[in-house]
Design a protein around this motif. Structure first.
Motif, short mmCIF file in Angstrom:
data_model
loop_
_atom_site.label_atom_id
_atom_site.label_comp_id
_atom_site.label_asym_id
_atom_site.label_seq_id
_atom_site.Cartn_x
_atom_site.Cartn_y
_atom_site.Cartn_z
N LEU A 181 0.66 -1.05 0.20
CA LEU A 181 -0.06 -0.33 0.13
C LEU A 181 0.37 1.37 0.00
CD1 LEU A 181 -2.23 -1.32 2.49
CD2 LEU A 181 -2.88 -1.05 0.30
N GLY A 182 0.13 2.11 -0.18
CA GLY A 182 1.18 3.34 -0.18
C GLY A 182 2.16 4.12 -1.58
N ARG A 183 2.11 2.95 -2.35
CA ARG A 183 3.21 2.98 -3.85
C ARG A 183 2.96 4.57 -4.54
NH1 ARG A 183 5.23 -0.32 -0.29
NH2 ARG A 183 4.88 -2.89 -0.98
N GLU A 184 3.97 4.68 -5.59
CA GLU A 184 4.12 5.83 -6.04
C GLU A 184 4.65 4.75 -7.41
OE1 GLU A 184 7.43 8.99 -6.19
OE2 GLU A 184 5.55 9.03 -3.95
N ILE A 185 3.48 5.45 -8.21
CA ILE A 185 4.06 5.24 -9.39
C ILE A 185 4.25 5.95 -10.81
CG2 ILE A 185 3.16 2.57 -9.68
CD1 ILE A 185 1.00 3.77 -10.67
N PRO A 186 4.42 6.38 -12.27
CA PRO A 186 4.67 7.76 -12.82
C PRO A 186 3.03 7.63 -12.77
CG PRO A 186 5.73 6.04 -13.37
CD PRO A 186 4.85 5.56 -12.86
N SER A 187 2.87 9.26 -13.96
CA SER A 187 1.06 8.77 -14.42
C SER A 187 1.83 9.79 -15.49
CB SER A 187 0.43 10.04 -13.72
OG SER A 187 1.13 11.43 -13.96
N PRO A 188 1.07 9.69 -16.77
CA PRO A 188 1.18 10.22 -18.65
C PRO A 188 1.64 10.93 -17.99
CG PRO A 188 -0.94 8.62 -18.18
CD PRO A 188 -0.61 8.93 -16.30
N ASN A 189 1.74 12.26 -17.59
CA ASN A 189 2.30 13.39 -17.47
C ASN A 189 3.24 14.14 -17.08
OD1 ASN A 189 1.00 13.74 -14.74
ND2 ASN A 189 0.43 15.33 -15.24
N GLY A 190 3.70 12.73 -16.12
CA GLY A 190 5.27 12.59 -15.84
C GLY A 190 5.46 13.16 -13.96
N ARG A 191 4.09 13.21 -13.81
CA ARG A 191 4.37 13.48 -12.06
C ARG A 191 3.79 11.90 -11.17
NH1 ARG A 191 -0.84 17.93 -11.58
NH2 ARG A 191 -0.30 17.60 -8.65
N ALA A 192 3.33 12.38 -10.20
CA ALA A 192 3.38 10.81 -9.35
C ALA A 192 1.99 10.64 -8.57
CB ALA A 192 4.72 10.97 -8.43
N ILE A 193 1.96 9.75 -8.53
CA ILE A 193 0.50 9.16 -8.62
C ILE A 193 0.96 8.47 -7.41
CG2 ILE A 193 -1.44 7.46 -8.65
CD1 ILE A 193 -0.89 8.04 -12.36
N ARG A 194 0.55 9.10 -6.08
CA ARG A 194 0.32 8.28 -4.83
C ARG A 194 -0.29 7.63 -3.91
NH1 ARG A 194 3.05 13.98 -5.28
NH2 ARG A 194 5.36 13.28 -4.31
N GLY A 195 0.31 6.97 -2.89
CA GLY A 195 -1.17 5.97 -2.84
C GLY A 195 -1.18 4.34 -3.39
N ALA A 196 -0.91 4.37 -4.42
CA ALA A 196 -1.04 3.33 -5.43
C ALA A 196 -0.95 2.27 -4.49
CB ALA A 196 0.18 2.76 -6.39
N ILE A 197 -2.33 0.73 -4.95
CA ILE A 197 -2.48 -0.36 -4.03
C ILE A 197 -1.40 -1.71 -5.23
CG2 ILE A 197 -3.41 -1.95 -3.89
CD1 ILE A 197 -6.28 0.08 -3.73
N GLN A 198 -0.40 -2.00 -3.80
CA GLN A 198 0.58 -3.21 -5.37
C GLN A 198 -0.30 -3.95 -4.61
OE1 GLN A 198 4.13 -3.07 -3.86
NE2 GLN A 198 4.77 -5.77 -4.85
N THR A 199 -0.06 -5.18 -6.40
CA THR A 199 -1.26 -6.33 -6.28
C THR A 199 -0.50 -7.07 -6.97
OG1 THR A 199 -3.67 -7.65 -6.64
CG2 THR A 199 -2.59 -5.44 -7.47
N ASP A 200 -0.35 -8.80 -6.16
CA ASP A 200 -0.14 -9.58 -6.96
C ASP A 200 -0.95 -10.31 -8.65
OD1 ASP A 200 -1.14 -11.34 -5.87
OD2 ASP A 200 0.14 -12.87 -5.42
N ALA A 201 -2.20 -10.34 -8.38
CA ALA A 201 -3.06 -9.83 -9.29
C ALA A 201 -2.43 -9.77 -10.97
CB ALA A 201 -4.81 -9.55 -9.39
#
Length: 316
Positions: free
Chosen positions: A231-251
């Protein structure tokens, strides 16, 4: 979206024994044989006890039966979960017309089949409400959002509440590249849609079960299972900004899953499947997948439906 460099796991090095240890090897062989004999004797004794004691035999059979019933119940639960939720998931095709439309109005043109268009990509989405609003990822429909030629189209295949399959053209309502979210709208006159049941992501716990429904590689209505890995992961968005709070899953989330729902064991949407790390040079998912939390979606989508832009862009 990104790639992971995998390194081969080190293998244990085989060690050779000297000739002076041959006697030890013989002793070990004898001990091993004795242990094997004892194990076989123990198993034989246990079998005799079961045969001679019907109570023990009945208890073992009952325990096995209970385990089988629990497995059957778990499978039935997942089957029902998919059947109840899949009607709210849509298949999105990103199309480009092979020739300019005769009419100058986009509303007058719709591609009834794919013969007059080139499929440039596929994705997933889910029904937000009974008015025909569809939530998906921005990167699924980015070509439609940035189209300057008038040749881009979005074809949405969906199912109504009665199980009738149909397809409509998806009209762009609003986008938020910062969170990789977009809203489409389809004409639902004559159809009754089944919107998703929205859950919450603030109470998620690592280890709880989750399920992804989408259209990976164009295979419609695909279900994958897993757990919330982080939980609380950070991934890049299409405009280069960070999307915070992402859910990580192995599904498993692969190309075509983007925009589809991540649901919990009750069928409530807890996230929008968005990204996966792939093994470098293979394009194969590494099992590290991400979804935008539904609480973020709940804050963004209503503004997109009403204003067409996210709240942060309204006064620019």
């Amino acid at each position: 979206m990104a790639s992971l460099n995998t390194l081969p796991s080190p293998l244990p090095t085989a060690t050779s024994s000297s000739s002076s240890s041959e006697s030890l090897d013989n002793k070990s062989l004898v001990i091993t044989k004795r242990r094997a004999f004892v194990s076989v004797s123990t198993l034989a004794m246990a079998s005799l006890l079961q045969l001679s004691n019907p109570i023990i035999s009945s208890a073992i059979a009952l325990q096995q039966q209970q385990q089988d019933q629990e497995l059957d119940q778990e499978e039935d639960r997942i089957v029902r979960l998919f059947q109840e939720t899949s009607q709210s998931v849509v298949f999105i095709k990103d199309l480009e017309l092979t020739k300019s439309p005769r009419s100058s109005s986009k509303e007058d043109i719709f591609v009834d089949d794919d013969e007059d268009a080139k499929i440039e990509g596929t994705g997933s989405g889910f029904i937000w409400d009974k008015f025909g609003h569809i939530v998906t990822n921005y990167h699924v429909i980015d070509k439609l959002a940035t189209d300057q030629t008038g040749l881009q189209r979005c074809k949405v295949s969906l199912v109504d509440a009665k199980g009738t399959s149909f397809y409509k053209e998806g009209k762009l309502v609003g986008i938020d590249p910062a969170y990789d979210l977009a809203v489409l709208k389809v004409d639902v006159e004559g159809y009754e849609l089944k919107p998703v049941v929205v859950g919450t992501s603030r109470d998620l716990r690592v280890g709880q079960s989750c399920f992804a429904i989408g259209n990976p590689f164009g295979y419609e209505n695909t279900l994958t299972t897993g757990v919330v890995s982080g939980l609380g992961r950070e991934i890049p968005s299409p405009n280069g900004r960070a999307i915070r709070g992402a859910i990580q899953t192995d599904a498993s989330i692969n190309a075509g899953n983007s925009g589809g729902p991540l649901i919990d064991s009750y069928g409530h949407v807890i996230g929008v499947n968005t990204a996966t790390f792939t093994r470098r040079g293979t394009g194969i998912s590494s099992g590290v997948n991400f979804a935008i939390p539904i609480d973020t979606v709940m804050r963004t989508v209503p503004y997109l439906i009403v204003y067409g832009t996210p709240y942060s862009d309204r006064f620019r």
